[in-house]
Design a protein around this motif. Sequence first.
Motif, short mmCIF file in Angstrom:
data_model
loop_
_atom_site.label_atom_id
_atom_site.label_comp_id
_atom_site.label_asym_id
_atom_site.label_seq_id
_atom_site.Cartn_x
_atom_site.Cartn_y
_atom_site.Cartn_z
N ARG A 1 9.67 -0.43 -2.00
CA ARG A 1 10.19 0.99 -2.60
C ARG A 1 9.19 1.53 -3.52
N PHE A 2 8.32 0.98 -4.40
CA PHE A 2 7.35 1.42 -5.26
C PHE A 2 6.28 2.01 -4.36
N ASN A 3 5.87 1.29 -3.38
CA ASN A 3 4.71 1.91 -2.83
C ASN A 3 5.14 3.06 -1.94
N ALA A 4 6.46 3.01 -1.54
CA ALA A 4 6.92 4.47 -0.55
C ALA A 4 6.99 5.27 -1.51
N ALA A 5 7.24 5.44 -3.13
CA ALA A 5 7.27 6.33 -3.87
C ALA A 5 5.96 6.87 -4.31
N ASP A 6 4.77 6.35 -4.03
CA ASP A 6 3.42 6.61 -4.54
C ASP A 6 3.12 8.15 -3.92
N PRO A 7 2.62 8.87 -4.45
CA PRO A 7 2.16 10.18 -3.99
C PRO A 7 0.94 9.82 -2.98
N PHE A 8 0.55 8.80 -2.67
CA PHE A 8 -0.62 8.63 -1.71
C PHE A 8 0.14 8.34 -0.38
N HIS A 9 1.19 7.60 -0.64
CA HIS A 9 1.84 7.13 0.49
C HIS A 9 2.60 8.48 1.06
N LYS A 10 3.10 9.27 0.18
CA LYS A 10 3.88 10.29 0.57
C LYS A 10 3.10 11.47 1.41
N ALA A 11 1.83 11.24 0.77
CA ALA A 11 0.70 12.53 1.45
C ALA A 11 0.32 11.91 2.79
N GLY A 12 0.57 10.66 3.07
CA GLY A 12 -0.03 10.11 4.30
C GLY A 12 -1.46 9.64 4.24
N ILE A 13 -1.89 9.30 3.23
CA ILE A 13 -3.10 8.99 3.12
C ILE A 13 -3.72 7.76 3.66
N TRP A 14 -2.81 6.71 3.26
CA TRP A 14 -3.05 5.31 3.98
C TRP A 14 -2.53 5.08 5.54
N GLU A 15 -3.39 4.70 6.24
CA GLU A 15 -3.06 4.40 7.51
C GLU A 15 -2.56 2.97 7.61
N ARG A 16 -2.84 1.80 7.05
CA ARG A 16 -2.35 0.67 6.97
C ARG A 16 -2.07 0.23 5.40
N VAL A 17 -1.01 -0.55 5.44
CA VAL A 17 -0.40 -1.03 4.10
C VAL A 17 0.10 -2.35 4.40
N SER A 18 -0.58 -3.41 3.84
CA SER A 18 0.17 -4.84 3.87
C SER A 18 0.47 -5.10 2.32
N ILE A 19 1.70 -5.58 2.21
CA ILE A 19 1.90 -6.36 1.08
C ILE A 19 2.24 -7.58 1.35
N THR A 20 1.93 -8.50 0.42
CA THR A 20 2.07 -9.96 0.51
C THR A 20 2.18 -10.64 -0.94
N GLY A 21 2.90 -11.73 -0.74
CA GLY A 21 3.03 -12.44 -1.94
C GLY A 21 1.88 -13.05 -2.69
N PHE A 22 1.54 -13.27 -3.82
CA PHE A 22 0.16 -13.63 -4.50
C PHE A 22 0.41 -14.70 -5.47
N ILE A 23 -0.23 -15.96 -5.51
CA ILE A 23 -0.31 -16.86 -6.34
C ILE A 23 -1.53 -16.90 -7.17
N ARG A 24 -1.44 -16.48 -8.29
CA ARG A 24 -2.78 -16.41 -9.46
C ARG A 24 -3.16 -17.71 -9.70
N ARG A 25 -4.41 -18.26 -9.31
CA ARG A 25 -4.96 -19.50 -9.60
C ARG A 25 -6.15 -19.26 -10.78
N GLN A 26 -6.62 -18.22 -10.92
CA GLN A 26 -7.72 -17.80 -11.96
C GLN A 26 -7.43 -16.72 -12.33
N GLY A 27 -8.12 -16.31 -13.51
CA GLY A 27 -8.36 -14.98 -13.95
C GLY A 27 -7.14 -14.31 -14.64
#
Length: 95
Positions: A69-95
């Motif tokens: 939902r957050f990504n869909a509300a982004d003005p870049f998404h609404k303007a059709g800028i992104w051709e491909r979007v992937s959203i995946t879970g992430f486990i922080r190991r360092q940093g």
Amino acid sequence: MLFAIHALDRPGALDTRLANYDAHKAFLSDTAPHGVKIVMSGPLVAEDGTTMIGSLFVVEAENLATVERFNAADPFHKAGIWERVSITGFIRRQG
């Protein structure tokens, strides 16, 4: 939980990206209403090191649906800028 959002611009989207850049930055300045906290974000760049070709975010949210939902509300998404979007879970190991 952390999630990585990897978004690649459609070909020829740079002018549209630049035209929507201020709205995108304003959107990212307060993500609390969307239930998302940005851990890290920034543009992806071409081999020249400066031409923006996409976006990368690491965000914290309760679940995938919230991030979608957050990504869909982004003005870049609404303007059709992104051709491909992937959203995946992430486990922080360092940093």
